[in-house]
Design a protein around this motif. Structure first.
Motif, PDB file in Angstrom:
ATOM      1  N   VAL A  21       0.820  -1.210   0.000  1.00  0.00           N
ATOM      2  CA  VAL A  21       0.000   0.000   0.000  1.00  0.00           C
ATOM      3  C   VAL A  21       0.859   1.269   0.000  1.00  0.00           C
ATOM      4  O   VAL A  21       0.679   2.149  -0.840  1.00  0.00           O
ATOM      5  CB  VAL A  21      -0.956   0.029   1.213  1.00  0.00           C
ATOM      6  CG1 VAL A  21      -1.715   1.329   1.268  1.00  0.00           C
ATOM      7  CG2 VAL A  21      -1.903  -1.139   1.174  1.00  0.00           C
ATOM      8  N   GLY A  22       1.788   1.370   0.926  1.00  0.00           N
ATOM      9  CA  GLY A  22       2.620   2.562   1.036  1.00  0.00           C
ATOM     10  C   GLY A  22       3.435   2.812  -0.212  1.00  0.00           C
ATOM     11  O   GLY A  22       3.589   3.961  -0.653  1.00  0.00           O
ATOM     12  N   MET A  23       3.935   1.746  -0.798  1.00  0.00           N
ATOM     13  CA  MET A  23       4.738   1.868  -2.004  1.00  0.00           C
ATOM     14  C   MET A  23       3.879   2.343  -3.183  1.00  0.00           C
ATOM     15  O   MET A  23       4.291   3.217  -3.945  1.00  0.00           O
ATOM     16  CB  MET A  23       5.392   0.527  -2.335  1.00  0.00           C
ATOM     17  CG  MET A  23       6.380   0.587  -3.459  1.00  0.00           C
ATOM     18  SD  MET A  23       7.295  -0.950  -3.653  1.00  0.00           S
ATOM     19  CE  MET A  23       6.040  -2.021  -4.324  1.00  0.00           C
ATOM     20  N   VAL A  24       2.687   1.790  -3.316  1.00  0.00           N
ATOM     21  CA  VAL A  24       1.789   2.197  -4.396  1.00  0.00           C
ATOM     22  C   VAL A  24       1.415   3.665  -4.245  1.00  0.00           C
ATOM     23  O   VAL A  24       1.496   4.442  -5.197  1.00  0.00           O
ATOM     24  CB  VAL A  24       0.526   1.303  -4.437  1.00  0.00           C
ATOM     25  CG1 VAL A  24      -0.517   1.872  -5.386  1.00  0.00           C
ATOM     26  CG2 VAL A  24       0.885  -0.116  -4.834  1.00  0.00           C
ATOM     27  N   LEU A  25       1.053   4.081  -3.039  1.00  0.00           N
ATOM     28  CA  LEU A  25       0.669   5.468  -2.820  1.00  0.00           C
ATOM     29  C   LEU A  25       1.819   6.424  -3.104  1.00  0.00           C
ATOM     30  O   LEU A  25       1.630   7.468  -3.735  1.00  0.00           O
ATOM     31  CB  LEU A  25       0.161   5.655  -1.388  1.00  0.00           C
ATOM     32  CG  LEU A  25      -1.151   4.936  -1.058  1.00  0.00           C
ATOM     33  CD1 LEU A  25      -1.472   5.077   0.421  1.00  0.00           C
ATOM     34  CD2 LEU A  25      -2.277   5.458  -1.918  1.00  0.00           C
ATOM     35  N   GLU A  67      -8.371  -0.740  -2.263  1.00  0.00           N
ATOM     36  CA  GLU A  67      -9.252  -1.389  -1.288  1.00  0.00           C
ATOM     37  C   GLU A  67      -8.757  -2.804  -0.991  1.00  0.00           C
ATOM     38  O   GLU A  67      -8.754  -3.255   0.146  1.00  0.00           O
ATOM     39  CB  GLU A  67     -10.696  -1.441  -1.794  1.00  0.00           C
ATOM     40  CG  GLU A  67     -11.327  -0.089  -2.015  1.00  0.00           C
ATOM     41  CD  GLU A  67     -10.939   0.538  -3.343  1.00  0.00           C
ATOM     42  OE1 GLU A  67     -10.420  -0.161  -4.247  1.00  0.00           O
ATOM     43  OE2 GLU A  67     -11.133   1.761  -3.478  1.00  0.00           O
ATOM     44  N   GLN A  68      -8.342  -3.501  -2.038  1.00  0.00           N
ATOM     45  CA  GLN A  68      -7.839  -4.868  -1.882  1.00  0.00           C
ATOM     46  C   GLN A  68      -6.536  -4.869  -1.086  1.00  0.00           C
ATOM     47  O   GLN A  68      -6.333  -5.703  -0.214  1.00  0.00           O
ATOM     48  CB  GLN A  68      -7.619  -5.497  -3.253  1.00  0.00           C
ATOM     49  CG  GLN A  68      -7.161  -6.941  -3.211  1.00  0.00           C
ATOM     50  CD  GLN A  68      -6.985  -7.511  -4.595  1.00  0.00           C
ATOM     51  OE1 GLN A  68      -7.248  -6.857  -5.603  1.00  0.00           O
ATOM     52  NE2 GLN A  68      -6.502  -8.718  -4.660  1.00  0.00           N
ATOM     53  N   LEU A  69      -5.657  -3.911  -1.358  1.00  0.00           N
ATOM     54  CA  LEU A  69      -4.400  -3.826  -0.623  1.00  0.00           C
ATOM     55  C   LEU A  69      -4.646  -3.515   0.850  1.00  0.00           C
ATOM     56  O   LEU A  69      -4.009  -4.101   1.718  1.00  0.00           O
ATOM     57  CB  LEU A  69      -3.501  -2.745  -1.241  1.00  0.00           C
ATOM     58  CG  LEU A  69      -2.970  -3.007  -2.632  1.00  0.00           C
ATOM     59  CD1 LEU A  69      -2.286  -1.766  -3.177  1.00  0.00           C
ATOM     60  CD2 LEU A  69      -2.011  -4.184  -2.622  1.00  0.00           C
ATOM     61  N   LEU A  70      -5.558  -2.589   1.101  1.00  0.00           N
ATOM     62  CA  LEU A  70      -5.841  -2.225   2.486  1.00  0.00           C
ATOM     63  C   LEU A  70      -6.478  -3.367   3.259  1.00  0.00           C
ATOM     64  O   LEU A  70      -6.160  -3.598   4.425  1.00  0.00           O
ATOM     65  CB  LEU A  70      -6.752  -0.992   2.531  1.00  0.00           C
ATOM     66  CG  LEU A  70      -6.086   0.306   2.069  1.00  0.00           C
ATOM     67  CD1 LEU A  70      -7.135   1.415   1.952  1.00  0.00           C
ATOM     68  CD2 LEU A  70      -4.972   0.711   3.007  1.00  0.00           C
ATOM     69  N   SER A  71      -7.358  -4.112   2.623  1.00  0.00           N
ATOM     70  CA  SER A  71      -7.977  -5.251   3.317  1.00  0.00           C
ATOM     71  C   SER A  71      -6.950  -6.333   3.588  1.00  0.00           C
ATOM     72  O   SER A  71      -7.016  -7.020   4.609  1.00  0.00           O
ATOM     73  CB  SER A  71      -9.162  -5.803   2.533  1.00  0.00           C
ATOM     74  OG  SER A  71      -8.732  -6.397   1.326  1.00  0.00           O
ATOM     75  N   ALA A  72      -5.969  -6.501   2.729  1.00  0.00           N
ATOM     76  CA  ALA A  72      -4.907  -7.489   2.965  1.00  0.00           C
ATOM     77  C   ALA A  72      -4.082  -7.092   4.183  1.00  0.00           C
ATOM     78  O   ALA A  72      -3.670  -7.944   4.972  1.00  0.00           O
ATOM     79  CB  ALA A  72      -4.011  -7.625   1.742  1.00  0.00           C
ATOM     80  N   VAL A  73      -3.844  -5.802   4.360  1.00  0.00           N
ATOM     81  CA  VAL A  73      -3.082  -5.322   5.514  1.00  0.00           C
ATOM     82  C   VAL A  73      -3.874  -5.548   6.785  1.00  0.00           C
ATOM     83  O   VAL A  73      -3.334  -5.957   7.803  1.00  0.00           O
ATOM     84  CB  VAL A  73      -2.729  -3.820   5.338  1.00  0.00           C
ATOM     85  CG1 VAL A  73      -2.180  -3.232   6.624  1.00  0.00           C
ATOM     86  CG2 VAL A  73      -1.759  -3.640   4.185  1.00  0.00           C
ATOM     87  N   GLU A  74      -5.194  -5.303   6.741  1.00  0.00           N
ATOM     88  CA  GLU A  74      -6.042  -5.459   7.919  1.00  0.00           C
ATOM     89  C   GLU A  74      -6.139  -6.914   8.348  1.00  0.00           C
ATOM     90  O   GLU A  74      -6.377  -7.197   9.527  1.00  0.00           O
ATOM     91  CB  GLU A  74      -7.426  -4.891   7.631  1.00  0.00           C
ATOM     92  CG  GLU A  74      -7.422  -3.389   7.465  1.00  0.00           C
ATOM     93  CD  GLU A  74      -8.750  -2.850   6.966  1.00  0.00           C
ATOM     94  OE1 GLU A  74      -9.677  -3.643   6.713  1.00  0.00           O
ATOM     95  OE2 GLU A  74      -8.845  -1.617   6.819  1.00  0.00           O
TER      96      GLU A  74
END
Length: 53
Positions: A18-22, A44-51
């Motif tokens: 996520v951080g790298m993409v942003l 959304e998919q990246l954030l849900s994977a982190v959660e």
């Protein structure tokens, strides 16, 4: 990357954490790549994977 530009008129593909993409979205925008020319993993998919961790 700036030294190899200009980058307008090209498509960019970004994938990763996520951080790298942003950060890369910000970097590409600063280089003049239009938002509609940047394709990336769904945030959304990246954030849900982190959660899930």
């Amino acid at each position: 990357m700036q030294e190899f530009g200009p980058w307008y008129g090209y498509d960019a593909y970004v994938s990763g954490l996520v951080g790298m993409v942003l950060q890369e979205l910000r970097n590409l925008g600063a280089l003049g790549v239009r938002t509609q020319d940047i394709l990336h993993d769904p945030l959304e998919q990246l954030l849900s994977a982190v959660e899930c961790r």
